[in-house]
Design a protein around this motif. Structure first.
Motif, mmCIF file in Angstrom:
data_model
loop_
_atom_site.group_PDB
_atom_site.id
_atom_site.type_symbol
_atom_site.label_atom_id
_atom_site.label_comp_id
_atom_site.label_asym_id
_atom_site.label_seq_id
_atom_site.Cartn_x
_atom_site.Cartn_y
_atom_site.Cartn_z
ATOM 1 N N ASP A 75 0.930 -0.952 0.112
ATOM 2 C CA ASP A 75 -0.001 0.223 -0.060
ATOM 3 C C ASP A 75 0.836 1.250 -0.022
ATOM 4 O OD1 ASP A 75 -1.798 -1.839 0.510
ATOM 5 O OD2 ASP A 75 -2.746 -0.915 2.070
ATOM 6 N N HIS A 76 0.456 2.225 -0.422
ATOM 7 C CA HIS A 76 1.021 3.514 -0.441
ATOM 8 C C HIS A 76 0.046 4.735 -0.272
ATOM 9 C CE1 HIS A 76 4.793 1.862 -1.740
ATOM 10 N NE2 HIS A 76 4.200 1.241 -2.838
ATOM 11 N N THR A 77 0.545 5.641 0.189
ATOM 12 C CA THR A 77 -0.263 7.061 0.611
ATOM 13 C C THR A 77 0.347 8.188 -0.176
ATOM 14 O OG1 THR A 77 0.620 8.285 2.284
ATOM 15 C CG2 THR A 77 -0.882 6.296 3.112
ATOM 16 N N CYS A 118 4.915 9.371 0.874
ATOM 17 C CA CYS A 118 4.119 8.127 1.352
ATOM 18 C C CYS A 118 4.417 8.302 2.953
ATOM 19 C CB CYS A 118 4.506 7.095 0.549
ATOM 20 S SG CYS A 118 3.645 5.583 1.341
ATOM 21 N N LEU A 120 3.692 5.572 4.612
ATOM 22 C CA LEU A 120 4.274 4.518 4.939
ATOM 23 C C LEU A 120 5.816 4.116 4.664
ATOM 24 C CD1 LEU A 120 1.110 2.077 3.758
ATOM 25 C CD2 LEU A 120 1.604 3.250 6.135
ATOM 26 N N HIS A 121 6.064 4.846 3.606
ATOM 27 C CA HIS A 121 7.453 4.740 2.778
ATOM 28 C C HIS A 121 8.025 6.122 2.914
ATOM 29 C CE1 HIS A 121 5.033 1.328 1.661
ATOM 30 N NE2 HIS A 121 6.009 0.673 2.292
ATOM 31 N N MET A 124 9.667 8.010 -0.002
ATOM 32 C CA MET A 124 9.034 8.304 -1.316
ATOM 33 C C MET A 124 8.514 9.690 -1.192
ATOM 34 S SD MET A 124 6.721 4.635 -1.483
ATOM 35 C CE MET A 124 5.909 5.454 -2.917
HETATM 36 CU CU CU Z 1 4.443 3.754 0.336
#
Ligand code: CU
Ligand code: C2O
Ligand code: CU
Length: 609
Positions: A75-77, A118, A120-121, A124
């Motif tokens: 998943d990404h945001t 993102c 979560l990451h 990014m």
């Molecule tokens: Cu992500």
């Protein structure tokens, strides 16, 4: 400078790195320049395994639609760095693996450039350029309109802290937020004790039954296994109490002066229990250090950073309501569903300092000692001051360094602490912002949050007896054995079909399994390896450790004191050493990203006689 000009300057300098990007498309075209057509829709793609947005910069006409196509297996945001005055991002949409979605909020933006990332990451990152008319939503710096609260101090030998529901003034306006607290406040009271001063803290469980059994860990301290806040044993049941004993000694001598924190550590529930508010600070003082003339009293300020998200009624969101679902049993635990590893990062929209959103502190134009703690679940911060004034780091969470290190930014992963001196001389009448600005892509700390944390309102000069020390009395470090006794490898395990888990040496946590035995009185050298795609914040209980090597080299100056938590970016290897002193029994090693800890990334080692 007016407040708004100062804000604009800060935005230009720190938040809007976009202006400095070589790829920038130049100034947005005038709305009525008919020759320029801005697209009414634009698409961002995340390709499988790339951990990057493509393109890195995307242009959209005002009022247009932005879509993210997520071809990845994570998943990404798409989350804006810029926020509205209330601190919520201007856009923030989570796009599950293998799906696409419209990034709502983008259509309302005014002309301008908007950095996004993102959640979560966080490494990014990208930039959205909105051209032409469109909406009227513009980024705002927080207005810093509530005072910083310094938690009240508890200094006794015998301390009682009820764990209970309380309403806490977290956001500046609207209703107070209901939290699970230590002693009715968030953070709980700061316990301040002399090194070597035996301390007994009785925690009384008065939270609702649904909180379940709890356990309290004094992070960084050296104490018996039974008082360590074990995740599955020696628990505090609802309606009951438990007394934790902290002698604050090490090998029979007073512990170094340190900055610890206490927090809940219940297996599989640590992320939820900390999110709800079970966190507090603990300072160990060494009176023989008075001659150092470090700033004291009101000029010695503990600052706990922790991020949270809120509903419109100011209550905390519940990121843990929808799983993930646990499958299997002890020895073979795994998780399924949208919040299963590696998509389990809990990231709050608002970063709080001592439990308040965007507070201010009035300071004199003198030196201050700031004790910085990152108590966030997942986020890292690269902390500095908006005018580029350096921080002089004098210690870690576990004692002083041999000599101070001058830092532009102090990078702290979850559970890391730093002891720094800031000199406000010459800033009379200015407002400085304590902020976090990530490093450039590809550099250490590129995953740090980009956020304004708090404001210092600097007043007049005042008498200042403090000094900047050139040398510091730092604790002794162990002699390092040549041989590595144990390697701990941090990675992702399992499969999307059968469930995933965060692993150490290929396995998920099992409280009944002993993953290593260390002999009391011996010195061991351990190797910590991150073979996953994500940064981890590795914490070891029981002892205080010397960092021997970081990626094969002598660690940086600020990592040459005692430590208990290390940030390991993907591929990093850190070697550490300690002598096992005083206590036998089970202790934990784990990732302090609390969802990772709850989802398997913990192991047990026993100190044996
Ligand atoms: Cu992500
Ligand atoms: Cu701060 Cu094992 O925890
Ligand atoms: Cu982790």
């Amino acid at each position: 400078m007016t407040t708004s000009r100062r804000r604009a300057a800060w935005l230009a300098g720190a938040l809007w790195v976009v202006l400095a990007l070589p790829l920038a498309a130049g100034p947005p075209s005038a709305p009525n320049a008919s020759a320029v057509v801005s697209p009414a829709s634009a698409t961002l793609v995340v390709n499988r395994g790339s951990l990057a947005f493509s393109p890195k910069e995307v242009t959209l006409g005002g009022g247009g639609t932005l879509t993210l196509v997520n071809l990845d297996s994570f998943d990404h945001t798409v989350t804006s760095v810029a926020t509205a005055t209330d601190g919520t991002p201007l856009f923030d949409v989570r796009v599950p693996a293998g799906t696409s979605a419209t990034i709502t909020g983008v259509e309302a933006l005014a002309e301008g450039s908007y950095a996004f990332y993102c959640k979560l990451h966080p490494q990014m990152r990208g930039v959205l350029v909105v051209e032409g008319g469109g909406g009227s939503v513009t980024p705002q710096l927080p207005s810093f309109d509530q005072p910083l609260v310094v938690p009240r101090k508890k200094r006794g030998t015998e301390i009682t802290i009820p764990m209970r529901l309380a309403r806490v003034r977290v956001l500046p306006t609207g209703p107070a937020t209901r939290m699970w607290t230590y002693g009715g406040t968030y953070p709980g009271p700061t316990i301040v004790r002399p090194a070597g001063g035996e301390t007994r803290v009785r925690f009384v469980h008065r939270l609702p039954r649904r909180a379940g059994a709890l356990t309290v860990h004094l992070h960084g301290d050296h104490h018996a296994s039974e008082h360590d806040g074990q995740p599955t044993t020696q628990l505090v049941r609802p309606g009951r109490a438990r007394t934790y004993e902290y002698p604050l000694t090490y090998g029979g001598l007073p512990e170094p002066s340190s900055f610890f924190f206490y927090h809940d550590h219940r297996m599989n529930r640590t992320a939820r229990n900390n999110w709800r508010g079970l966190q507090g600070m603990f300072v160990v003082k060494d009176s023989s250090q008075a001659s150092l003339r470090l700033p004291t009293g009101l000029r010695d300020v503990p600052l706990m950073l922790a991020d949270r998200s809120f509903r419109t009624d100011n209550e905390l969101t519940n990121p843990f309501a929808h799983g993930p679902r646990m499958v299997g049993h002890h020895g073979a635990m795994a998780w399924l569903g949208p919040r299963a590893p590696p998509d389990d990062a809990t990231v709050g929209t608002h970063v709080l300092v001592n439990g308040r959103y965007a507070p201010y502190l009035r300071v004199s134009a003198t030196r201050y000692r700031l004790r910085l703690l990152n108590a966030s679940h997942f986020s890292s911060y690269a902390i500095g001051l908006s005018d580029g004034r350096p921080l002089l780091q004098i210690g870690t969470g576990n004692g002083l360094l041999h000599k101070p290190a001058v830092r532009q930014r102090v990078l702290l992963g979850p559970a890391q602490r730093a002891d720094v001196i800031v000199d406000f001389h010459g800033a009379n009448g200015k407002n400085l912002v304590l902020d976090s600005v990530p490093a450039a892509t590809g550099e250490t700390g590129a995953d740090a949050r980009q956020v304004a944390l708090m404001q210092f309102r600097v007043g007049a000069e005042a008498p200042d007896r403090s000094r900047l020390p050139a040398r510091l009395p730092s604790p002794d470090l162990v002699r390092v054995p040549a041989k590595v006794s144990k390697t701990w490898t941090f990675d992702l395990g399992g499969s999307h079909r059968h469930g995933t888990f965060w692993s150490i040496n290929g396995q998920a946590f099992d409280p009944g399994r002993v993953d290593h035995r260390a002999r009391l009185g011996t010195v061991e050298r351990w190797r910590l390896r991150n073979t996953s795609d994500m940064t981890h914040s590795v914490h070891i209980h029981a002892e205080q450790w010397r960092t021997v090597l970081r990626d094969g080299r002598r660690p940086p100056p600020w990592e040459r004191g005692l430590e208990d938590t290390w940030r390991l970016e993907p591929g990093e290897v850190v070697e550490v050493a300690t002598r096992f002193e005083d206590y036998t029994g089970p202790f934990m090693i784990h990732c302090h990203m609390l969802d990772h800890e709850d989802h398997g990334m913990m192991a047990r080692f026993d100190v044996v006689d």
